[in-house]
Design an enzyme around this catalytic site. Structure first.
Site, PDB file in Angstrom:
ATOM      1  N   SER A  98     -67.565 -23.715  41.930  1.00 30.55           N
ATOM      2  CA  SER A  98     -68.342 -23.344  40.745  1.00 30.55           C
ATOM      3  C   SER A  98     -69.849 -23.482  40.959  1.00 30.55           C
ATOM      4  CB  SER A  98     -67.857 -24.187  39.566  1.00 30.55           C
ATOM      5  OG  SER A  98     -68.447 -23.763  38.378  1.00 30.55           O
ATOM      6  N   ASP A 239     -73.135 -18.779  37.241  1.00 29.90           N
ATOM      7  CA  ASP A 239     -72.901 -19.867  38.190  1.00 29.90           C
ATOM      8  C   ASP A 239     -72.076 -19.309  39.361  1.00 29.90           C
ATOM      9  OD1 ASP A 239     -70.505 -19.614  36.745  1.00 29.90           O
ATOM     10  OD2 ASP A 239     -69.945 -21.672  37.212  1.00 29.90           O
ATOM     11  N   ASP A 241     -69.061 -19.154  40.335  1.00 33.64           N
ATOM     12  CA  ASP A 241     -67.795 -18.414  40.195  1.00 33.64           C
ATOM     13  C   ASP A 241     -67.765 -17.570  38.928  1.00 33.64           C
ATOM     14  OD1 ASP A 241     -67.570 -20.634  38.503  1.00 33.64           O
ATOM     15  OD2 ASP A 241     -65.392 -20.697  38.709  1.00 33.64           O
ATOM     16  N   ASP A 243     -67.743 -17.999  35.712  1.00 31.56           N
ATOM     17  CA  ASP A 243     -67.076 -18.246  34.435  1.00 31.56           C
ATOM     18  C   ASP A 243     -68.126 -18.578  33.368  1.00 31.56           C
ATOM     19  OD1 ASP A 243     -67.637 -20.710  35.568  1.00 31.56           O
ATOM     20  OD2 ASP A 243     -65.710 -21.616  35.061  1.00 31.56           O
TER      21      ASP A 243
HETATM   22 MG    MG Z   1     -68.008 -22.118  37.068  1.00 27.02          MG
END
Ligand code: MG
Length: 452
Positions: A98, A239, A241, A243
């Site tokens: 992340s 960020d 990844d 999400d």
């Molecule tokens: Mg993330």
């Protein structure tokens, strides 16, 4: 009291490559997962340099327990979650750390419904991991692997189809995927919505040459400058990844994430009024103000997006109406899309927010929201739970909520004192519209624990 997780945190298992995080560890996570979730498992990864090595290890563990594996390659976590949910996979795993720096990596486990694996199931997975209890397949039962690198298109179009065609016409936006997987999704989503799209840090690169995976105001300075230079309506960054999504307004100002939440909440609840808004206890009172404006009620959870997502599902299961959910860190959850944070969807939502205020700039909409003053402190102590208890005793005559740590709630201020799960410290948050009242509350808490 149920057994606690030992290795996995609130967002999967993570560590520095070559130290805690090794192919051996990931292989055994794969073998444990494969022993619990028989069938076809979808996997994906972010752009970290170690992602490919860990993907091979994860696949080896899954295949040896008889699972078939579909490897989606590099894609955002919410894209993998969406594909798992809509395509009938038996589970999944995302290789990502992340927002952590480049030397980190990790694994997040996804269930067949696209949600992150619950604490209860993670405890079972860890039991298998630590006791090496894997159900290895015989030679004729080993799984097979399929590569499916192009399925991200399904996720992109699902988001685009969520909005009226051409809703972004006339808008200019700048996207900063931070060299992460959102480079494959967010620019396309916004451009299909009709926006003119510029990009920065949009080449997949696990060395993160432009900025670190955590989108901080400092790291987003080049994005801010590009927004101002191109006369864009806003800038969006993700960020590592994707999400989460965070924004800068048309003046290049970083939008504090509670305000981002509030802007999107205003749009979502305006179209879905009267339901519940699910959010952790640490979120700004702004979220409550905006919920109440639309006849919505706040339902507070412990800190962590998985608790928000699971609570939303639980409430809907009870027949209750859930309008929206999310955290005050740019992680927002759309009940009519999927039950996880989705940065691509949030980027698209900001287009809809602006389209609903055609006569106003984003900076003007923001400046109309009430200003809240937030104090965020870490307090190191050998015994965090004793400190939390001391606060609870000192304020026992007041309104106290015990959903996660101790939250003292007054009309003009609230304070949250929580023990860290990983370090010997407590986190203290205090919020008020009046900075003086917030400061006074902080002093009261310090006095209560004997640190004046
Ligand atoms: Mg993330």
């Amino acid at each position: 009291m149920q057994q606690k997780k030992q290795m996995f945190g609130t967002n999967g298992v993570r560590g520095v490559i070559g130290e805690r995080m090794t192919p051996d560890l990931v292989l055994r996570v794969g073998a444990a997962l494969g022993s619990m979730r028989k069938g076809t498992i979808a996997i994906g990864r972010d752009t970290r340099t170690s992602g490919e090595a860990l993907a091979h290890a994860l696949k080896a563990g899954l295949l040896m327990t008889g699972c078939n594996v579909v490897d989606m390659g590099i894609l955002p976590t919410p894209a993998l979650q969406y594909i798992i949910k809509t395509s009938g996979f038996d589970g999944g795993a995302m290789i990502t750390a992340s927002h952590n720096p480049p030397e980190y990596n990790g694994v997040k486990i996804i269930e067949a419904d696209g949600t992150e694996m619950s604490d209860e199931e993670i405890v079972l997975l860890e039991e298998r991991f630590f006791s090496n209890t894997f159900e290895a397949a015989a030679w004729d039962g080993v799984g097979t692997e399929t590569a499916a690198p192009d399925r991200v298109e399904e996720y992109i179009q699902a988001i685009v189809d969520h909005f009226p065609a051409g809703i972004g016409k006339g808008m200019t936006v700048v996207v900063d995927p931070g060299s992460g997987p959102a480079a494959l999704t967010t620019p396309t989503i916004l451009s299909r919505m009709g926006c003119k799209v510029h990009t920065i840090n949009a080449r997949l690169d696990g060395t993160f040459p432009g900025r670190m995976p955590e989108p901080t105001p400092e790291g987003l300075q080049p994005l801010s400058e590009m927004v101002v230079a191109t006369g864009a309506d806003f800038g969006v960054a993700h960020d590592g990844d994707a999400d989460r999504a965070v924004f800068v307004d048309n003046k290049g100002r970083y939008i504090e994430e509670n305000y981002e939440f509030g802007l999107v909440e205003d749009y979502v609840c305006g179209r879905n009024s009267g339901g519940l808004v699910v959010t952790p206890v640490a979120t700004s009172r702004l979220i409550k103000d905006i919920a109440e404006k639309h006849g919505c009620t706040i339902d507070y959870t412990p800190v962590g997006s998985i608790y928000v997502a699971r609570r939303m599902i639980e409430l809907i299961g009870q027949g209750k109406k859930v309008s929206f959910g999310g955290e005050g860190n740019g992680g927002l959850i759309y009940a009519d899309h999927q039950f996880c944070r989705d940065g691509g969807m949030t980027a698209a939502m900001m287009v809809a927010v602006l389209a609903g205020h055609r006569d106003k700039k984003l900076s003007e909409i923001l400046d109309e929201l009430p200003a809240y003053h937030l104090i965020k402190e870490k307090h190191h102590t050998k015994d965090p739970s004793a400190l939390v208890r001391a606060v609870e005793e000192a304020f026992s005559a007041e309104t106290i909520e015990k959903i996660d740590g101790i939250k003292i709630v007054r009309d003009d201020v609230w304070a949250l004192v929580r023990a860290s799960g990983t370090e010997p410290m407590v986190r203290i948050m205090i919020e008020s519209r009046d900075p003086g009242i917030a400061d006074a509350m902080y002093r009261e808490i310090l006095q209560a624990v004997g640190h004046t």
